[in-house]
Design an enzyme around this catalytic site. Structure first.
Site, short mmCIF file in Angstrom:
data_model
loop_
_atom_site.label_atom_id
_atom_site.label_comp_id
_atom_site.label_asym_id
_atom_site.label_seq_id
_atom_site.Cartn_x
_atom_site.Cartn_y
_atom_site.Cartn_z
N ASP A 74 -7.07 -2.84 3.16
CA ASP A 74 -5.74 -3.11 2.92
C ASP A 74 -6.85 -5.01 3.42
O ASP A 74 -5.80 -5.57 2.96
CB ASP A 74 -4.84 -3.09 3.55
CG ASP A 74 -4.55 -1.53 2.71
OD1 ASP A 74 -4.80 -1.66 1.29
OD2 ASP A 74 -3.77 -0.93 3.25
N ASP B 121 -1.72 -0.83 5.71
CA ASP B 121 -1.71 -0.26 7.53
C ASP B 121 -3.09 0.12 6.96
O ASP B 121 -3.77 0.27 8.42
CB ASP B 121 -1.25 0.55 7.45
CG ASP B 121 -1.55 1.70 6.60
OD1 ASP B 121 -2.19 2.11 5.54
OD2 ASP B 121 -1.15 3.04 7.23
N ASP C 283 0.81 -0.82 -0.11
CA ASP C 283 0.59 -0.78 0.11
C ASP C 283 1.25 1.11 -0.10
O ASP C 283 2.22 0.73 0.29
CB ASP C 283 -1.35 -0.21 1.40
CG ASP C 283 -2.03 0.85 0.91
OD1 ASP C 283 -2.38 1.62 -0.08
OD2 ASP C 283 -1.95 1.69 2.70
#
Length: 1174
Positions: free
Chosen positions: A833, A829, A467
């Site tokens: 996700d 995080d 990410d």
């Protein structure tokens, strides 16, 4: 999923019950692991309409079976409440699935529950269909007309019964359930069998040791599973009892608990900071929502009401704009609700429970795709081979002992013993020990693990997805400076680092007012970019009160004012009258503002090329392109600003966007940077040098993602980025895909670039192969998946930047990489996700919030330094597992060969001899061999991922044959010694002066004649010391583990064990020999035993180091044999390297062109579930 109908059969059920009793529970245990067999045994096939049991089979490569009972929902209870009858008008309209599901006249509904989703039987279409959502075919007019006034109490009651409660309930699994599930594992059942047999043979010491080790192993697994269950329960528990206001058609507005909501209910949104308990479509008023749970970017998003249109097309497709701008998703937070003319903010409930966005996210955690890791499949094959070997040994044992006319009880015991010898019961405990040590080492580095089995998988990773926001970069953007522009061109850069305020002018006014910020509880909130831009002006923000009177400015308008310290600002403030919001498709946003004491102005900000196209050509500097390139190539994010004066005083709503956005005056460029975390670049360099591919998957915009990819080193200076844009079918034109280079730059010669995609050295470095990277958005990814699926693998081979990806798309992308046979890691995080973290082979969360529940690994340190640590530990743990498998196989085979040779003489090893080998040697080695830590450097190749790979198989087979040869030589050689006697055995004398000890009767020394013999003594010493030798040879060090000599406990243990064995061999202590059922042999024969063992050690070591561990030799063998990797990504790499037309640049392809058609598209039930029917 595929679904099959079955009807329970009385006779079959009776037979199965009898079978369960007579098999002492073995049949139910088999049915537990084979659910399809349970259904086939108890039921007969029938059509779905008559079925009371359904068998479900997944359509993936695993073909997993499960079964569900068909249940009935009775609506007859509502008859007494409000007189519900079969011809009641509420259930007469069969337009809706709910009404089609009600069977008349008995008012019953058939349903099944699969993975938390309820499916009801549609009597009209004769299939099970998902319930708990509004129908997709509804038009906006129908939604306003049918649900705009709310549901009646009767409708709500019917829907509550059929759809179920609006809850995302994750029950905490009781410890006893987890315990039973773990204990029913086939290997623990085998251990139970072994332990029972050993207790019967009075071999209780080792049986107790196995019980203790297994109990510890089970306890660790149950603890981890329980912790995960509690964590997930706590995450969703608060969702189920949110107080909400619901408007009923007759009852008016009433307060309810969110669990009572049903699809079609009319929600009244009041106040701010409200958690959405369901998915709802906004039909009146507007909302500002924080969708961080879905996108990972905590940027307020404005939601607009669904317009009422006369068209009968489904509401999701009625306009070109994304339908999601009307939807409030479950789990998101409504920051601000603004009422319109009706005075209320109203939304119709779309989906409830596990059908919602948050429900799908939780389901993706609860029901991840099974992990296809070859090591575990190979482990089963490995054990089956040992079982096959044991079967041969059993047949041999039965033949030998039956021919020797031994008692039947003794024959059965000896035959069963062979199984427990050939299949090592200590294997799971030994493997668990290695994982526990790896877990402890990770914990010291601040990495916590809730799924220990995944540590081994980390060792195979060859692609890691990251990410962006909060993972690679710090949160948000930093304002670097602004480049003003006048008629003569660009001026000097104004840096904000100097602390000097930007002088007043249109540029300053644009920065103060051209944004979508909101004021909530005295705090300014909004897009981080807008926030940084506004803060740089040092202006203040306020809401106009009722006493605010300015022509054309509505009450409660947003007003920006210069702060009290600002000087030389000729205006009191600027009121923002109207916004044309930012859209990634349009790449710009525009505002109409009113200067206090001045005129009306239009300000625009957006992508420089787009903004420049709306400006008067003479106001755009001639050096525009070169100036822009200076900053973009340095990795800055550049935003352009423009303005114009509005002469007309008419109401702002009278203006169209096209009229406002024309003939603008170019103002300048805003320069921002998305700062990387300090650890990002070195970590990515380490991964790239280890030939581990890195990919970025982000919810942020594409330009920022490309910039970060460049700055972080994910895309090197020598490589170009090709932007892929794909658009849906519109009108007469088919879906299109275009390819264009992001920027043309000087290329460094290919020799200097990192061709880091190659994990092995099988494919020669090809300059063209990795001289480019693809970048695309979530929208393009979706279109490619649907219309250009044949191109998707080609794109993924070099796809590096994926932006504006929804949670579902992130999961889909990870799954697509897995289909290409990559071992995929995902590091993120945010809650957005979760699906990808669970879908990946290895998920690493940098947050302790939602993401940590979905992820097997959580890092306390919020940066990506944990990724190489995890890969190193994974590689070390994987190599340790292989060492342990090999060692356990050799230990079993050494004992197996020795015992079968002794069986030939109807002899065996005694309990104490077994105990010494099993407990004092093997168990201690199994516990300490795993203590070696990970090697500190990541090498550019991975350890073997399969137990049945040629080097591993060759190593095991060669050492088994070597041990077999040594045992046979020892067995035959001892019988040819001049002092050997078949009738008599030697006993130790006080003095052993002569090389030849004449045997005396064993009875006089009180020894056990059942075991004592020269063959027994020879075989036992050869086998016991050989177990120590094999442990040393199989304990691997570099390049994946620290050298063996650094494992001080293990080395010391081997020295002590070898010392004790040599002491017993040469000690001549009668009591010791009597205890171990050994006989005294001449010293020369003992020397022969040492010579045989030394020869075994030297040959084994040479073969292991010179052949088995010689990577260069195996590469040469592969090349000579013409071997090529069968991994899908390798095949595609080879094909693309030989394709001169790839990659296509500055081209456009259409879905109806040959070679671009769609293959099989798929859907992942995360964020957007597509499991409408079964």
């Amino acid at each position: 999923m595929e679904i099959f109908g079955y009807r329970t059969h009385g006779c079959r059920q009776t037979l199965c019950l009898a079978g369960s009793i007579f098999s002492f529970g073995i049949l139910p245990w088999v049915f537990y692991w084979r659910p399809a067999w349970h259904v086939w045994a108890n039921c007969v096939p029938c059509c779905l309409q008559e079925a009371d049991v359904v068998l479900l089979r997944t359509t993936d490569e695993f073909k997993t079976y499960s079964w569900k009972k068909v249940k009935w929902i009775c609506l007859s209870s509502l008859n007494s409440t409000f007189g519900l009858t079969p011809d009641h008008p509420l259930i007469a309209d069969e337009e809706y699935i709910i009404n089609r599901a009600i069977r008349k006249p008995d008012l019953k509904v058939r349903c099944i529950k699969v993975q938390k989703i309820r499916y009801v039987w549609n009597n009209l279409e004769e299939q099970f269909q998902k319930i708990g959502s509004l129908e997709d075919w509804l038009s906006s007019a129908k939604i306003h007309e049918k649900f705009g006034s709310g549901l009646t109490g009767e409708e709500q009651e019917i829907r509550r019964l059929i759809c179920g409660p609006n809850t995302i309930d994750v029950e905490i699994t009781p410890v006893w359930k987890l315990l039973i599930k773990e204990v029913l594992n086939p290997f623990y059942i085998f251990q139970l069998f072994s332990v029972c047999l050993w207790f019967n043979e009075d071999y209780k010491e080792y049986a107790l040791a196995i019980i203790i080790m297994s109990a510890i192993s089970i306890a660790f697994t149950v603890y981890d599973l329980r912790e995960q269950s509690v964590k997930l329960h706590n995450l969703v528990e608060s969702h189920n009892c949110i107080p909400v206001s619901v408007c009923g058609r007759k009852a008016g507005v009433q307060e309810l608990e969110s669990r009572l909501l049903v699809p079609g209910d009319l929600l009244i949104l009041t106040g701010n900071k409200v958690q959405m308990p369901c998915d709802a479509v906004l039909i009146d008023g507007s909302c500002v929502v924080d969708e961080g749970m879905l996108t990972g970017e905590s940027i307020p998003v404005t939601k607009m009401p669904l317009p009422k249109m006369d068209s009968s097309v489904p509401w999701k497709t009625q306009s070109e704009a994304d339908y999601k701008r009307h939807v409030l998703f479950c789990g998101t937070e409504v920051i601000q609700a603004k009422a319109a003319s009706s005075g209320m903010v109203r939304a119709v409930v779309l989906q409830t429970g596990f059908n919602t966005a948050k429900g799908d996210l939780v389901r993706s955690i609860l029901y991840p795709k099974p992990m296809n890791f070859k090591l575990y499949r190979d482990a089963i094959s490995f054990l089956l081979c040992l079982v096959g070997t044991a079967t041969i040994g059993m047949i041999y044992t039965l033949c030998v002992f039956v021919l020797s006319k031994e008692p039947l009880e003794e024959v059965v015991k000896k035959a069963l013993d062979v199984i427990t010898i050939a299949v090592p019961p200590a294997l799971p405990a030994a493997l668990t020990t290695g994982i526990i040590y790896a877990q402890k080492r990770l914990k010291k580095k601040g990495i916590f693990c809730i799924s220990p089995q995944r540590i081994n998988v980390c060792g195979q990773l060859n692609l890691v997805c990251f990410d962006k926001t909060g993972t690679l970069t710090r949160d948000g953007l930093d304002l670097w400076g602004v480049v003003p522009c006048d008629g003569n061109g660009f001026q000097e850069v104004h840096s904000f680092a100097s602390g000097k305020a930007l002088p007043w002018g249109p540029l300053c006014a644009a920065m103060a007012s051209c944004h979508s910020l909101i004021l909530l509880d005295g705090t300014i909130q909004g897009d981080p970019l807008d926030l940084k831009m506004f803060e740089a002006t040092t202006w203040e923000m306020a809401i106009s009160g009722d006493d605010f009177h300015l022509k054309g400015v509505p009450a409660q308008a947003l007003v920006v004012k210069p702060c009290s310290t600002a000087s030389q600002v000729p205006v009191e403030g600027i009121a923002i009258l109207h916004q044309f919001p930012f859209s990634s498709a349009l790449q710009r946003m525009t505002v109409i503002v009113q200067e206090m004491g001045g005129g009306r102005l239009v300000f625009m900000k957006g992508a420089p090329e787009r903004v420049g196209s709306f400006c008067q050509p003479e106001t755009v500097p001639t050096s525009f392109v070169s100036e822009l390139q200076i900053y973009t190539t340095q990795g800055f994010r550049v935003i352009a600003l423009a303005y114009k004066k509005l002469d007309d005083d008419s109401h702002t709503t009278a203006w169209t966007r096209e009229e406002v956005e024309s003939n603008l005056i170019f103002l300048g460029l805003l320069i921002l940077e998305n700062r990387l975390k300090e650890e990002t670049k070195p970590v990515l360099e380490e991964l790239i040098s280890a030939r581990i591919r890195t990919v970025m998957i982000t919810g942020d915009n594409l330009q920022t993602a490309i910039t970060v990819a460049r700055k972080s080193g994910m895309v090197s200076e020598s490589q170009k980025i090709i932007l892929i844009e794909a658009n849906e079918t519109t009108g007469s034109s088919s879906a299109a895909i275009s390819w264009k280079s992001v920027e043309e730059k000087k290329h460094i010669p290919y020799g200097n670039q990192d061709n880091y995609i190659n994990i092995r050295e099988e494919v020669s470095d090809n300059g063209r192969e990795r001289s480019y990277h693809f970048a695309l958005s979530g929208k393009s990814f979706h279109v490619i998946s649907q219309h250009f699926s044949s191109l998707l693998p080609k794109i993924l081979i070099n796809g590096t930047v994926f932006a504006r990806m929804s949670p579902g798309q992130k999961s889909n992308l990870v799954e697509e990489f897995q289909k290409l046979d990559y071992f995929v890691g995902m590091c993120g995080d945010g809650a957005n996700d979760c699906g990808a973290l669970k879908m990946a082979h290895v998920g690493i969360s940098l947050s302790e919030q939602e993401a940590s529940v979905a992820s097997p690994f959580t890092s306390k340190t919020p940066n990506i330094e944990c990724v190489p640590h995890l890969i190193k530990e994974g590689r070390a743990a994987l190599v340790t597992s292989f060492c342990m498998f090999k060692y356990m196989a050799l230990y079993s085979m050494i004992q197996y060969v020795g015992v079968l040779l002794l069986y030939w003489e109807t002899n065996s090893l005694s309990n104490y001899q077994f105990l010494f080998q099993d407990l004092a040697i093997t168990t201690l080695i199994g516990v300490t061999m795993n203590l070696s830590g990970a090697y500190p450097k990541l090498v550019p190749f991975r350890p073997a991922g399969r137990l049945i790979s040629p080097p591993v198989l060759l190593s095991v087979i060669f050492n088994i044959l070597l041990s077999l040869a040594m045992h046979i030589v020892g067995f035959l050689l001892v019988q040819r010694q001049p002092w050997y006697s078949m009738e008599m055995h030697s006993a130790c004398t006080v003095k052993n002066e002569s090389l030849l000890i004449y045997p005396t009767a064993p009875e006089s020394n009180g020894t056990n004649s059942a075991f004592t013999s020269f063959e027994n003594t020879t075989i036992w010493f050869l086998g016991t010391i050989n177990c120590i030798i094999v442990a040393l040879i199989f304990s691997k060090g570099k390049p994946f583990r620290q050298p063996t000599y650094t494992n001080y406990v293990f080395v010391l243990l081997l020295i002590v064990q070898l010392g004790v064995c040599l002491f017993i061999l040469f000690a001549d202590i009668p009591d010791l020999y009597r205890r171990f059922d050994l006989v005294c042999t001449p010293v020369l024969w003992r020397v022969y035993i040492i010579v045989m063992l030394s020869f075994n050690f030297i040959v084994s070591l040479i073969v292991e180091e010179a052949i088995i561990e010689n990577r260069a030799l195996w590469m040469i063998i592969k090349r000579c044999c013409g071997y090529h990797s069968k991994s899908q990504y390798r095949i595609w790499q080879r094909d693309l390297a030989n394709d001169p037309s790839w990659p296509p640049i500055n081209q456009t392809s259409y879905s109806d062109m040959p070679g671009c058609g769609s293959g099989v598209s798929y859907s992942n039930p995360v964020f957007e579930s597509n499991e409408e029917q079964l």
